[in-house]
Design an enzyme around this catalytic site. Structure first.
Site, PDB file in Angstrom:
ATOM      1  N   GLU A   1       0.040  11.023   8.830  1.00 43.51           N
ATOM      2  CA  GLU A   1      -0.401  10.535   7.514  1.00 43.51           C
ATOM      3  C   GLU A   1       0.283   9.215   7.224  1.00 43.51           C
ATOM      4  O   GLU A   1       1.505   9.121   7.413  1.00 43.51           O
ATOM      5  CB  GLU A   1      -0.080  11.578   6.438  1.00 43.51           C
ATOM      6  CG  GLU A   1      -0.895  12.850   6.634  1.00 43.51           C
ATOM      7  CD  GLU A   1      -0.664  13.907   5.538  1.00 43.51           C
ATOM      8  OE1 GLU A   1       0.000  13.613   4.536  1.00 43.51           O
ATOM      9  OE2 GLU A   1      -1.158  15.024   5.721  1.00 43.51           O
TER      10      GLU A   1
ATOM     11  N   HIS B   1      -4.273  13.685   1.097  1.00 45.24           N
ATOM     12  CA  HIS B   1      -3.211  14.634   0.707  1.00 45.24           C
ATOM     13  C   HIS B   1      -3.040  14.694  -0.821  1.00 45.24           C
ATOM     14  O   HIS B   1      -1.946  14.489  -1.345  1.00 45.24           O
ATOM     15  CB  HIS B   1      -1.873  14.257   1.393  1.00 45.24           C
ATOM     16  CG  HIS B   1      -0.936  15.422   1.498  1.00 45.24           C
ATOM     17  ND1 HIS B   1      -0.120  15.639   2.589  1.00 45.24           N
ATOM     18  CD2 HIS B   1      -0.677  16.447   0.648  1.00 45.24           C
ATOM     19  CE1 HIS B   1       0.598  16.737   2.403  1.00 45.24           C
ATOM     20  NE2 HIS B   1       0.271  17.251   1.230  1.00 45.24           N
TER      21      HIS B   1
END
Ligand code: NAD
Length: 309
Positions: free
Chosen positions: A264, A283
């Site tokens: 990420e 997220h």
């Protein structure tokens, strides 16, 4: 004065509630400035983070006064909990405070993907009228939801899904078959591989550990119904992203929603790019205005209790 460094975004009223009693260094930019973080924690007594600040041996070595870490969320994979314990640093996650946000994300994305029809804005705005193609959307009621992990978020998701008329099954080897949670929630217990084959929507709610890494691999995806939906709000490493992209492209899976990724931010050029019926979010499953308030005030409260005036 007790000094608190906050290295990621936090609800501002909760930050303000800490000022006065504490010397608060609110610096959400530190999450992307490792050298700055290491310098600023040198005289910190507490550190408050979300999921992107790595709290590891390097940070602990740079912060000799550190006594407590507050985590604005749950999932402790960015925190070396064993090293914190060894250094006498307490770790406080905001357990439960963002469960509802995640559970709503799961049912909402499942409904969107089952129905299909809401992903037609570009076609309709361009003057096309894809009514025939979109007339095969499915209802949510009567479908079976499978949960991998039946903890706080799994149970909240079960409750919302049952409210929509879904049948709910779950796999959680840590929860004994006679645990009251199963009967109280009206959720059927299944073994892992059986669960994959039986459900219309599969949602993941496990921490990332050695036993959950790669749990959703090509073999398990092949067990799923070809029109089933996968939702991952747990952790990226739980799903094999390459295998998932292939299953979607080959029509072996009906759709997927991913809020979490191996790496990420997700890098450009990922095999997931352009796969059909795929919802990607950065997220934010657990992050809403309301959950940010709950999570932030809970952690502020924990820190206040840890350092009584
Ligand atoms: P929880 O601890 O309440 O529940 C986790 C459950 O997983 C437990 O019941 C445990 O027994 C079970 N489990 C552990 N290992 C397992 C395995 N190998 N197979 C099946 N079950 C297993 O945690 P929670 O609050 O429900 O959160 C679950 C996960 O969701 C967190 O660990 C975190 O990674 C993720 N999360 C993501 C977001 C987001 O924004 N996307 C927000 C909050 C939490």
């Amino acid at each position: 004065m007790t000094r608190i460094v906050i290295s990621e975004f936090m609800d501002l009223p909760a930050v303000e509630s800490l000022r006065g009693a504490f010397d608060v260094d609110y610096a959400p930019e530190l999450v992307d400035d490792r050298a700055g973080l290491l310098a600023r924690v040198a005289d910190a007594d507490a550190l408050i983070v979300r999921n992107r600040t790595r709290v590891d041996r390097e940070v602990l070595a740079a912060a000799p006064r550190l006594r407590a870490v507050g985590r604005l969320g749950v999932g402790l994979d960015n925190i070396d909990v064993a090293a914190c314990e060894a250094a006498g640093v307490a770790v406080y996650p905001a357990t439960g405070a963002n469960s509802l946000a995640v559970a709503e994300y799961v049912v909402a994305t499942a409904m969107v993907l089952l129905r299909g029809a809401y992903l037609s804005s570009n076609d309709v705005a361009a003057g096309q009228w894809p009514r025939t193609r979109m007339s095969q959307g499915r209802e949510t009621a009567g479908k079976t939801l499978g949960l991998v992990g039946f903890g706080g978020i799994g149970r909240m998701t079960a409750k919302l899904a049952q409210g929509l008329g879904m049948r709910v099954l779950a796999y959680d080897p840590m929860l004994p078959p006679d645990a009251p949670a199963w009967s109280e929630a009206g959720v059927g217990r299944r073994e892992l591989d059986a669960l994959f084959g039986e459900v219309d929507v599969l949602s993941l709610h496990v921490p990332l550990t050695e036993s959950t890494r790669g749990l959703v691999d090509a073999a398990r995806l092949a067990r799923m119904k070809p029109d089933a939906i996968l939702v991952n709000t747990a952790r990226g490493g739980v799903v094999d992203e390459t295998a998932l992209a292939a299953a979607l492209r080959n029509g072996k899976l009906g759709g997927a929603a991913l809020d979490v990724f191996d790496d990420e931010p997700l890098r450009a050029g990922s095999p997931l790019a352009g796969a059909p019926n795929l919802i990607l979010t950065p997220h934010i499953g657990g992050v809403t205005r309301e959950s940010n308030e709950r999570v932030s005030s809970l952690i502020a409260e924990r820190i206040r209790a840890f350092f009584p005036a």
